[in-house]
Design a protein around this motif. Structure first.
Motif, PDB file in Angstrom:
ATOM      1  N   ALA A   1       2.661  -6.443   8.132  1.00  0.00           N
ATOM      2  CA  ALA A   1       1.467  -7.094   7.597  1.00  0.00           C
ATOM      3  C   ALA A   1       1.099  -8.331   8.400  1.00  0.00           C
ATOM      4  CB  ALA A   1       1.685  -7.453   6.131  1.00  0.00           C
ATOM      5  N   PHE A   2       2.073  -9.133   8.776  1.00  0.00           N
ATOM      6  CA  PHE A   2       1.779 -10.412   9.424  1.00  0.00           C
ATOM      7  C   PHE A   2       1.751 -10.336  10.946  1.00  0.00           C
ATOM      8  CE2 PHE A   2       3.372 -11.796   5.266  1.00  0.00           C
ATOM      9  CZ  PHE A   2       2.380 -12.704   4.916  1.00  0.00           C
ATOM     10  N   THR A   3       2.224  -9.239  11.541  1.00  0.00           N
ATOM     11  CA  THR A   3       2.282  -9.174  13.003  1.00  0.00           C
ATOM     12  C   THR A   3       1.536  -7.983  13.590  1.00  0.00           C
ATOM     13  OG1 THR A   3       4.387  -7.933  12.929  1.00  0.00           O
ATOM     14  CG2 THR A   3       4.518 -10.348  13.029  1.00  0.00           C
ATOM     15  N   ALA A   4       1.451  -6.871  12.867  1.00  0.00           N
ATOM     16  CA  ALA A   4       0.893  -5.649  13.459  1.00  0.00           C
ATOM     17  C   ALA A   4      -0.314  -5.112  12.719  1.00  0.00           C
ATOM     18  CB  ALA A   4       1.991  -4.561  13.525  1.00  0.00           C
ATOM     19  N   ASP A   5      -0.875  -5.871  11.791  1.00  0.00           N
ATOM     20  CA  ASP A   5      -2.028  -5.399  11.024  1.00  0.00           C
ATOM     21  C   ASP A   5      -3.110  -6.478  11.062  1.00  0.00           C
ATOM     22  OD1 ASP A   5      -3.829  -4.201   9.385  1.00  0.00           O
ATOM     23  OD2 ASP A   5      -2.591  -4.193   7.591  1.00  0.00           O
ATOM     24  N   PRO A   6      -4.003  -6.431  12.063  1.00  0.00           N
ATOM     25  CA  PRO A   6      -5.060  -7.449  12.137  1.00  0.00           C
ATOM     26  C   PRO A   6      -6.026  -7.390  10.960  1.00  0.00           C
ATOM     27  CG  PRO A   6      -5.447  -5.697  13.738  1.00  0.00           C
ATOM     28  CD  PRO A   6      -4.080  -5.472  13.171  1.00  0.00           C
ATOM     29  N   VAL A   7      -6.166  -6.224  10.343  1.00  0.00           N
ATOM     30  CA  VAL A   7      -7.054  -6.108   9.186  1.00  0.00           C
ATOM     31  C   VAL A   7      -6.515  -6.917   8.014  1.00  0.00           C
ATOM     32  CG1 VAL A   7      -8.157  -4.512   7.572  1.00  0.00           C
ATOM     33  CG2 VAL A   7      -7.820  -3.841   9.946  1.00  0.00           C
ATOM     34  N   PHE A   8      -5.190  -6.956   7.862  1.00  0.00           N
ATOM     35  CA  PHE A   8      -4.588  -7.761   6.796  1.00  0.00           C
ATOM     36  C   PHE A   8      -4.895  -9.241   7.004  1.00  0.00           C
ATOM     37  CE2 PHE A   8      -1.038 -10.502   5.566  1.00  0.00           C
ATOM     38  CZ  PHE A   8      -1.019 -10.286   4.192  1.00  0.00           C
ATOM     39  N   LEU A   9      -4.755  -9.711   8.226  1.00  0.00           N
ATOM     40  CA  LEU A   9      -5.052 -11.123   8.499  1.00  0.00           C
ATOM     41  C   LEU A   9      -6.524 -11.420   8.275  1.00  0.00           C
ATOM     42  CD1 LEU A   9      -2.890 -11.599  11.730  1.00  0.00           C
ATOM     43  CD2 LEU A   9      -2.278 -12.119   9.364  1.00  0.00           C
ATOM     44  N   ARG A  10      -7.411 -10.500   8.675  1.00  0.00           N
ATOM     45  CA  ARG A  10      -8.839 -10.715   8.444  1.00  0.00           C
ATOM     46  C   ARG A  10      -9.141 -10.672   6.945  1.00  0.00           C
ATOM     47  NH1 ARG A  10     -13.654 -10.357  11.387  1.00  0.00           N
ATOM     48  NH2 ARG A  10     -15.226 -11.272   9.999  1.00  0.00           N
ATOM     49  N   SER A  11      -8.470  -9.796   6.221  1.00  0.00           N
ATOM     50  CA  SER A  11      -8.669  -9.722   4.775  1.00  0.00           C
ATOM     51  C   SER A  11      -8.241 -11.019   4.102  1.00  0.00           C
ATOM     52  CB  SER A  11      -7.879  -8.547   4.198  1.00  0.00           C
ATOM     53  OG  SER A  11      -8.269  -7.329   4.792  1.00  0.00           O
ATOM     54  N   THR A  12      -7.128 -11.576   4.545  1.00  0.00           N
ATOM     55  CA  THR A  12      -6.663 -12.839   3.982  1.00  0.00           C
ATOM     56  C   THR A  12      -7.663 -13.960   4.250  1.00  0.00           C
ATOM     57  OG1 THR A  12      -4.368 -12.124   4.364  1.00  0.00           O
ATOM     58  CG2 THR A  12      -4.731 -14.459   3.923  1.00  0.00           C
ATOM     59  N   LEU A  13      -8.181 -14.013   5.471  1.00  0.00           N
ATOM     60  CA  LEU A  13      -9.169 -15.035   5.813  1.00  0.00           C
ATOM     61  C   LEU A  13     -10.438 -14.872   4.980  1.00  0.00           C
ATOM     62  CD1 LEU A  13     -10.158 -17.366   7.599  1.00  0.00           C
ATOM     63  CD2 LEU A  13     -10.899 -15.637   9.271  1.00  0.00           C
ATOM     64  N   ASN A  14     -10.931 -13.633   4.853  1.00  0.00           N
ATOM     65  CA  ASN A  14     -12.142 -13.396   4.062  1.00  0.00           C
ATOM     66  C   ASN A  14     -11.941 -13.785   2.603  1.00  0.00           C
ATOM     67  OD1 ASN A  14     -13.467 -12.391   6.316  1.00  0.00           O
ATOM     68  ND2 ASN A  14     -12.967 -10.264   5.853  1.00  0.00           N
ATOM     69  N   THR A  15     -10.766 -13.497   2.071  1.00  0.00           N
ATOM     70  CA  THR A  15     -10.479 -13.832   0.679  1.00  0.00           C
ATOM     71  C   THR A  15     -10.505 -15.329   0.459  1.00  0.00           C
ATOM     72  OG1 THR A  15      -9.110 -11.833   0.441  1.00  0.00           O
ATOM     73  CG2 THR A  15      -8.801 -13.582  -1.184  1.00  0.00           C
ATOM     74  N   PHE A  16      -9.890 -16.082   1.359  1.00  0.00           N
ATOM     75  CA  PHE A  16      -9.865 -17.538   1.211  1.00  0.00           C
ATOM     76  C   PHE A  16     -11.249 -18.139   1.430  1.00  0.00           C
ATOM     77  CE2 PHE A  16      -5.200 -17.191   1.967  1.00  0.00           C
ATOM     78  CZ  PHE A  16      -4.796 -17.865   0.825  1.00  0.00           C
ATOM     79  N   VAL A  17     -12.018 -17.606   2.379  1.00  0.00           N
ATOM     80  CA  VAL A  17     -13.379 -18.107   2.595  1.00  0.00           C
ATOM     81  C   VAL A  17     -14.231 -17.863   1.360  1.00  0.00           C
ATOM     82  CG1 VAL A  17     -15.497 -17.757   3.921  1.00  0.00           C
ATOM     83  CG2 VAL A  17     -13.296 -17.901   5.101  1.00  0.00           C
ATOM     84  N   PHE A  18     -14.124 -16.667   0.805  1.00  0.00           N
ATOM     85  CA  PHE A  18     -14.883 -16.331  -0.396  1.00  0.00           C
ATOM     86  C   PHE A  18     -14.523 -17.273  -1.538  1.00  0.00           C
ATOM     87  CE2 PHE A  18     -15.492 -14.050  -4.364  1.00  0.00           C
ATOM     88  CZ  PHE A  18     -16.773 -13.535  -4.218  1.00  0.00           C
ATOM     89  N   ALA A  19     -13.224 -17.486  -1.767  1.00  0.00           N
ATOM     90  CA  ALA A  19     -12.798 -18.355  -2.862  1.00  0.00           C
ATOM     91  C   ALA A  19     -13.187 -19.807  -2.604  1.00  0.00           C
ATOM     92  CB  ALA A  19     -11.287 -18.248  -3.058  1.00  0.00           C
ATOM     93  N   ALA A  20     -13.089 -20.266  -1.345  1.00  0.00           N
ATOM     94  CA  ALA A  20     -13.406 -21.655  -1.028  1.00  0.00           C
ATOM     95  C   ALA A  20     -14.873 -21.975  -1.268  1.00  0.00           C
ATOM     96  CB  ALA A  20     -13.040 -21.953   0.427  1.00  0.00           C
TER      97      ALA A  20
END
Length: 320
Positions: free
Chosen positions: A87-106
């Motif tokens: 999840a943290f090293t080989a899945d760029p979609v997971f990292l983008r999903s995490t960023l989108n989630t935090f941007v949405f909540a912020a």
């Protein structure tokens, strides 16, 4: 004579402990009966919580350490922390999903809370027709989010209502765009929809808090010459502290769990610009049938929400 007068009192003294014992027994029996009744009345809710909350969480925790697939002839195999490393090293979609989630909540949390408070202050005024405005602001809340998402999806199209309105206001100077097909505007479009749909609910929560503040405090503030803004900062806002905590927590949890709008309107696109943690977990766990990896993403999401909730609780705690 002394013996004859005091002799009848002995049986009475012997009966007092027996009376107290019987009273304690009755109270104990009544207490046990009340506990059994309370347990029987709470058992349906406890069973539902066990079946749909506790057991799924435990299953997700166990599956997150395996390579289980939804439909596979091979039994699940323990893989340790491989899913978390992936999840943290080989899945760029997971990292983008995490960023989108935090941007949405912020964006959603402060804007929706502030807008809900502003609407609550407006509809709390004693003017004619204020009940109609309360109903108008609350209608999107009772409307299905799926229906709302479908309607706004049509409105966001190139020839949709929003572009037509902007074209009319700008006298044709606006060149329409497909809001949901543009990676730079898709997430913002979903943010606007989400704020519009849910702000009415939090307006009612703020309104209920406003109506618990005694009117005498405002009268005293006006007698002291306080301006409307001073009344808000010194009377209204301190009286809304407990309401503020509830509103912030509920908005944050709802914002972090964004799923329906993304699933209906964009399916995570374009170019994963709107995918979120919940949507990514569902897509991996069910549509791509990687149950173990989907459970891993869900577990990470649970930890993130828990940490954020604890931080919010610490920051909004009572000083005393």
């Amino acid at each position: 004579m002394t013996t004859s007068l005091t002799a009848p009192a002995a049986p009475a003294r012997q009966q007092l402990p027996r009376a107290h014992t019987r009273a304690r027994t009755r109270r104990s029996t009544a207490g046990r009966r009340e506990r059994r009744t309370g347990l029987a009345m709470a058992s349906p809710a406890l069973i539902l919580l066990l079946l749909f909350l506790v057991i799924p969480v435990l299953l997700a925790f166990g599956l997150s350490f395996t390579n289980a697939r939804l439909i596979s002839p091979n039994p699940p195999r323990f893989v340790g922390l491989d899913n978390f490393v992936r999840a943290f090293t080989a899945d760029p979609v997971f990292l983008r999903s995490t960023l989108n989630t935090f941007v949405f909540a912020a964006v959603v949390v402060p804007v929706q809370a502030a807008l809900g408070l502003a609407l609550a202050v407006l509809v709390n005024q004693k003017v004619r027709g204020v009940t109609a405005f309360r109903v108008i602001f609350f209608v999107p809340v009772v409307t299905s989010i799926v229906v709302v998402s479908i309607l706004w999806k049509f409105m966001y199209q190139s020839d949709g209502l929003i572009n037509s309105f902007i074209d009319t206001v700008t006298f044709g100077a606006w060149q329409g765009t497909a809001w949901l097909n543009n990676p730079s505007t898709a997430l913002g479009a979903i943010i606007v929809l989400s704020i519009w749909q849910a702000v009415g609910f939090h307006m009612l929560i703020w309104l209920s808090g406003l109506q618990t503040i005694p009117e005498e405090l405002y009268e005293a503030a006006r007698m002291d010459g306080a301006s409307p803004w001073q009344q808000f900062t010194n009377v209204t806002w301190p009286g809304l502290r407990s309401t503020m905590v509830f509103v912030l927590v509920t908005i944050t949890i709802a914002a972090l769990g964004l799923f329906v709008q993304v699933d209906v309107m964009t399916q995570g696109g374009p170019v994963n610009s709107t995918t979120t943690l919940v949507y990514h977990a569902v897509r991996k766990g069910y549509r791509e049938q990687e149950t173990g990896y989907g459970a891993t993403i869900s577990l990470i999401f649970f930890v993130i929400v828990l940490v954020i909730a604890l931080v919010q609780r610490y920051l909004t705690r009572d000083e005393d």
